[in-house]
Design an enzyme around this catalytic site. Structure first.
Site, PDB file in Angstrom:
ATOM      1  N   ASN A 149       0.918  -1.155   0.024  1.00 16.44           N
ATOM      2  CA  ASN A 149       0.002   0.078  -0.078  1.00 16.44           C
ATOM      3  C   ASN A 149       0.928   1.137   0.041  1.00 16.44           C
ATOM      4  OD1 ASN A 149      -2.515  -1.150   0.065  1.00 16.44           O
ATOM      5  ND2 ASN A 149      -2.525  -1.686   2.173  1.00 16.44           N
ATOM      6  N   CYS A 171      -5.572  -7.194  -3.484  1.00 22.33           N
ATOM      7  CA  CYS A 171      -5.980  -6.696  -1.789  1.00 22.33           C
ATOM      8  C   CYS A 171      -7.295  -7.801  -1.595  1.00 22.33           C
ATOM      9  CB  CYS A 171      -6.500  -5.461  -2.132  1.00 22.33           C
ATOM     10  SG  CYS A 171      -7.301  -4.814  -0.527  1.00 22.33           S
ATOM     11  N   HIS A 172      -7.138  -8.135  -0.227  1.00 26.45           N
ATOM     12  CA  HIS A 172      -8.180  -9.199   0.107  1.00 26.45           C
ATOM     13  C   HIS A 172      -9.572  -8.484   0.512  1.00 26.45           C
ATOM     14  CE1 HIS A 172      -6.160  -8.039   3.674  1.00 26.45           C
ATOM     15  NE2 HIS A 172      -7.324  -7.628   4.041  1.00 26.45           N
ATOM     16  N   HIS A 201      -9.997  -0.080  -1.611  1.00 25.47           N
ATOM     17  CA  HIS A 201     -10.224   0.155  -0.152  1.00 25.47           C
ATOM     18  C   HIS A 201     -11.695   1.164  -0.466  1.00 25.47           C
ATOM     19  CE1 HIS A 201      -6.215  -0.818   1.906  1.00 25.47           C
ATOM     20  NE2 HIS A 201      -6.914  -1.869   1.630  1.00 25.47           N
ATOM     21  N   ARG A 268     -19.609   8.269  18.104  1.00 22.35           N
ATOM     22  CA  ARG A 268     -20.818   7.534  17.614  1.00 22.35           C
ATOM     23  C   ARG A 268     -20.598   6.428  16.452  1.00 22.35           C
ATOM     24  NH1 ARG A 268     -24.455   7.654  12.715  1.00 22.35           N
ATOM     25  NH2 ARG A 268     -22.983   8.984  11.883  1.00 22.35           N
TER      26      ARG A 268
END
Length: 436
Positions: A149, A171-172, A201, A268
């Site tokens: 990355n 990428c997994h 991502h 939150r």
């Protein structure tokens, strides 16, 4: 059938190496492969070699194993090169978090966008250029399978800065997102029909069906009934954007301007600011456990990880067709994203290689977010290709999370601080501090 030579660059990332080899040796046709290990750290390289021989024994494999501190020697006549280096290791990662935090900038993972992603890319690019040049000379027909990355920036850079054309980023995130989504809605993963596409991502689940049933309706019912599900960033994004993102909440919150600079949103949505530092420390601990277990002869777990690289190698070697998700130059695959950007799409793999599939346009709200992401990527790549330090600042100014948290003068000051901290790892033309 060919007996492939597979080179692991950065093999000292021993935990990841373990998973890849466990997957690779699952395939009988690959158990006699030549596994060439490269790392610049002799201790880690020796550990990686011991791990390779141990896992081969446990899997009933008989590979040729070689270990090299010299990269070109490792690469000679390679068929596949798996890149998993982390330039600067733990020290550089701490810098990526600590300096931005002093400026009031929160990060959770810091490896894809934001200040962390920008500087991780800039210190990786010189290595990628050297790797590409070496491969062009000693294994020009090899496939470069990149795991390092920031994925999209690295793939764009290496395809523009070198003559390599057989490049795919792996990428997994899509696999495990779909695996977990299927479990959540109680649908068998192997029977679900899904398509995802976007950028690494920040791709999106565009199709999610079982026997013609839209499984998003099941997800909607679960979200409506469970207030704890609604306290996840990716669920919050799904509710507003209509498509589920393919990376964790810790990742997803960093690529948009809405969450990390609001303390109430951090609470939150239970955002773990600085989470990646803990992951890095755990990786170090796991490496030490592995090294010590091998030295003591106590054995290691040998568990597959469902990574794409071993599947790709098997498909190209044997002709077995598969679909994987890969990060590749766009060139019209997603028509409402920049053609030169790196996109994540389904790819068909067989003996002829890796063939990305055209997805068409994304829904406009998804494309808008992906374009912002790719704009940052392009400025970082342009900084390196053009030796233009101002583009580093331009990338930070364009970054959604950074620009929402800091005034522009402080963004430039932060970039100067980061350049000073990482200077030895940057190409010389990018080491200038510019002030305002």
């Amino acid at each position: 059938m060919m007996v492939p030579k597979v080179v692991l660059v950065g093999a000292g990332s021993v935990v990841f190496t373990q998973g890849l080899l466990a997957d690779l040796f699952t395939f009988p046709e690959l158990r006699g492969a030549h596994i060439a290990l490269h790392d610049i750290d002799p201790e880690r390289l020796a550990t990686a070699e011991a791990v390779t021989r141990y896992i081969a024994g446990r899997r009933g494999a008989d590979p040729k194993v070689s270990a090299h501190t010299d990269r070109r020697a490792a690469l000679a006549d390679a068929d596949f090169v798996i890149n998993m280096v982390q330039i600067g290791m733990v020290e550089a990662t701490r810098t990526d978090f600590e300096i931005p935090a002093r400026h009031g900038l929160s990060q959770t993972i810091g490896d894809t966008l934001g200040i962390g992603g920008i500087f991780r890319a800039l210190r990786t690019f010189p290595f990628l250029k050297a790797l590409g040049e070496d491969m062009t000379e000693v294994c020009p027909d090899a496939w470069l399978l990149n795991y390092t990355n920031p994925m999209a920036m690295n793939v764009q850079y290496v395809t523009e800065a070198t003559r390599l054309r057989r490049v795919v980023g792996l990428c997994h995130s899509v696999h495990w997102t779909m695996h977990d989504l299927c479990a959540l809605v109680n649908a068998p993963f192997d029977e679900v029909d899904f398509v995802a596409a976007g950028v690494n991502h920040q791709a999106w689940v565009l199709k999610f069906e079982l026997d013609g049933e839209n499984l998003y309706r099941r997800l909607d019912a679960l979200v409506a009934d469970d207030p704890q599900l609604r306290r996840r960033v990716r669920v919050d994004m799904y509710r507003r954007l209509g498509h589920y993102p393919t990376e964790t909440s810790e990742h997803s919150c960093e690529y948009v301007p809405w969450y990390l600079h609001h303390p109430a949103e951090i609470e939150r949505l239970r955002l773990p600011v600085g989470a990646y530092l803990g992951i890095v420390e755990e990786n170090m601990t796991e490496y030490e456990r592995t090294r010590d277990a091998l030295a003591a002869g106590t054995g290691l777990p040998v568990e597959g990880t469902m990574e794409y690289a071993p599947q790709i190698i098997h498909s190209i070697v044997t002709g077995t067709p598969r679909t994987v998700y890969g990060n590749v130059p766009n060139r019209g695959l997603i028509e409402n994203l920049p053609a030169h950007g790196t996109v994540e799409v389904p790819c068909l793999v067989d003996r002829s290689g890796i063939l990305p599939t055209r997805v068409g346009p994304l829904p406009p709200q998804l494309a808008a977010l992906n374009r912002a992401y790719l704009s940052v990527n392009d400025l970082v790549v342009r900084a390196a290709l053009e030796d233009e330090p101002r583009h580093i600042r331009h990338a930070a100014m364009a970054d959604p999370a950074t620009s929402s948290a800091l005034p522009v003068e402080q963004i430039w000051q932060l970039c100067d601080d980061m350049v000073r901290a990482h200077a030895d790892r940057l190409q010389p033309g990018l080491r200038a501090t510019l002030g305002t």
